[in-house]
Motif scaffolding. Structure first.
Motif, PDB file in Angstrom:
ATOM      1  N   SER A 138       0.831  -1.204   0.000  1.00 52.35           N
ATOM      2  CA  SER A 138       0.000   0.000   0.000  1.00 52.35           C
ATOM      3  C   SER A 138       0.862   1.249   0.000  1.00 52.35           C
ATOM      4  N   VAL A 139       1.974   1.202   0.683  1.00 49.64           N
ATOM      5  CA  VAL A 139       2.868   2.362   0.698  1.00 49.64           C
ATOM      6  C   VAL A 139       3.486   2.573  -0.678  1.00 49.64           C
ATOM      7  N   LEU A 140       3.871   1.489  -1.337  1.00 49.98           N
ATOM      8  CA  LEU A 140       4.414   1.618  -2.691  1.00 49.98           C
ATOM      9  C   LEU A 140       3.374   2.202  -3.639  1.00 49.98           C
ATOM     10  N   GLU A 141       2.130   1.768  -3.494  1.00 48.69           N
ATOM     11  CA  GLU A 141       1.054   2.314  -4.331  1.00 48.69           C
ATOM     12  C   GLU A 141       0.861   3.803  -4.076  1.00 48.69           C
ATOM     13  N   ARG A 142       0.888   4.188  -2.791  1.00 50.80           N
ATOM     14  CA  ARG A 142       0.734   5.616  -2.467  1.00 50.80           C
ATOM     15  C   ARG A 142       1.889   6.433  -3.026  1.00 50.80           C
ATOM     16  N   ARG A 143       3.095   5.896  -2.947  1.00 50.78           N
ATOM     17  CA  ARG A 143       4.256   6.609  -3.506  1.00 50.78           C
ATOM     18  C   ARG A 143       4.110   6.765  -5.016  1.00 50.78           C
ATOM     19  N   ARG A 144       3.659   5.695  -5.697  1.00 50.98           N
ATOM     20  CA  ARG A 144       3.470   5.757  -7.135  1.00 50.98           C
ATOM     21  C   ARG A 144       2.418   6.805  -7.492  1.00 50.98           C
ATOM     22  N   GLU A 145       1.318   6.840  -6.754  1.00 50.23           N
ATOM     23  CA  GLU A 145       0.274   7.836  -6.991  1.00 50.23           C
ATOM     24  C   GLU A 145       0.801   9.249  -6.763  1.00 50.23           C
ATOM     25  N   ALA A 146       1.591   9.436  -5.706  1.00 50.81           N
ATOM     26  CA  ALA A 146       2.160  10.752  -5.422  1.00 50.81           C
ATOM     27  C   ALA A 146       3.119  11.168  -6.533  1.00 50.81           C
ATOM     28  N   GLU A 147       3.899  10.224  -7.042  1.00 54.04           N
ATOM     29  CA  GLU A 147       4.835  10.522  -8.124  1.00 54.04           C
ATOM     30  C   GLU A 147       4.083  10.906  -9.399  1.00 54.04           C
ATOM     31  N   GLN A 148       2.991  10.204  -9.690  1.00 58.44           N
ATOM     32  CA  GLN A 148       2.179  10.542 -10.861  1.00 58.44           C
ATOM     33  C   GLN A 148       1.559  11.929 -10.713  1.00 58.44           C
ATOM     34  N   ALA A 149       1.095  12.265  -9.518  1.00 61.30           N
ATOM     35  CA  ALA A 149       0.515  13.588  -9.279  1.00 61.30           C
ATOM     36  C   ALA A 149       1.572  14.673  -9.467  1.00 61.30           C
ATOM     37  N   ARG A 150       2.790  14.415  -8.965  1.00 58.51           N
ATOM     38  CA  ARG A 150       3.877  15.399  -9.153  1.00 58.51           C
ATOM     39  C   ARG A 150       4.211  15.561 -10.625  1.00 58.51           C
ATOM     40  N   GLN A 153       1.604  17.731 -12.186  1.00 61.34           N
ATOM     41  CA  GLN A 153       1.808  19.131 -11.789  1.00 61.34           C
ATOM     42  C   GLN A 153       2.970  19.748 -12.564  1.00 61.34           C
ATOM     43  N   LEU A 154       4.043  18.995 -12.709  1.00 62.98           N
ATOM     44  CA  LEU A 154       5.200  19.493 -13.446  1.00 62.98           C
ATOM     45  C   LEU A 154       4.844  19.724 -14.911  1.00 62.98           C
ATOM     46  N   ALA A 155       4.110  18.788 -15.516  1.00 58.40           N
ATOM     47  CA  ALA A 155       3.703  18.944 -16.919  1.00 58.40           C
ATOM     48  C   ALA A 155       2.801  20.162 -17.082  1.00 58.40           C
ATOM     49  N   ALA A 156       1.878  20.376 -16.130  1.00 51.66           N
ATOM     50  CA  ALA A 156       0.995  21.541 -16.198  1.00 51.66           C
ATOM     51  C   ALA A 156       1.794  22.831 -16.049  1.00 51.66           C
ATOM     52  N   ALA A 157       2.772  22.835 -15.159  1.00 49.57           N
ATOM     53  CA  ALA A 157       3.606  24.031 -14.981  1.00 49.57           C
ATOM     54  C   ALA A 157       4.437  24.307 -16.228  1.00 49.57           C
TER      55      ALA A 157
END
Length: 174
Positions: A138-150, A153-157
């Protein structure tokens, strides 16, 4: 001689503690052991013990074997319960919140009895085993989701910057 387990309920309200009065909190016990060596036990408290176990494993050179937790009705009560457990196990203390035991039935009984006494004293509920393999996934999944969100955000910026640069670029007049 082992200290008797007694929760000092006067520890519940200390000035300056930042806590939500009605927030529940868990007291957890984690066991680590390498091969046939001694067993190390960590007693702590956390609102999210499953997430806390990931950082504990990162800091502990021994593999975590077993974890359990129970819920207290307030953070202050969990803090008092954690302190009582630390005091009760103090003769086995090593560093910080870690305790060292020789592997065997006597140690297992001591810990089990202490946990049951503690739960009774603080009116704890929901004693549960924590599946360490599920925690890691579950922690790996959360990290992957956080990385995708970042990444989003970077692509939008970057897109915003590209549009701003294009708008400011000089253009040829006809």
């Amino acid at each position: 001689m082992i200290n008797p387990l007694h929760v000092d309920f006067s520890l519940q309200r200390k000035p300056g503690w930042r806590q939500k009065p009605d927030a529940t909190c868990d007291v957890y016990v984690v066991m680590a052991r390498d091969g046939s060596g001694p067993m190390y036990v960590k007693v702590g408290m956390s609102s999210h013990p499953e997430s806390r176990l990931v950082s504990i494993q990162t800091a502990c050179p021994l593999p975590l074997l077993r974890a359990m937790a129970f819920t207290c009705r307030s953070t202050a009560l969990a803090r008092a319960a954690e302190g009582a457990m630390h005091l009760h196990l103090s003769e086995h203390s090593t560093v910080g919140e870690w305790f060292r035991f020789e592997w065997g039935e006597e140690s297992k009984r001591l810990l089990e009895t202490a946990m049951n006494d503690l739960i009774d004293q603080v009116d704890g509920r929901n004693l549960r085993q924590i599946d360490l393999s599920t925690v890691s996934r579950s922690v790996l999944e959360r990290r992957r989701e956080a990385e995708q969100a970042r990444s989003k955000q970077l692509a939008a910026a970057m897109e915003k910057h590209r549009v701003a640069v294009e708008l400011r670029a000089p253009y040829k007049r006809p």
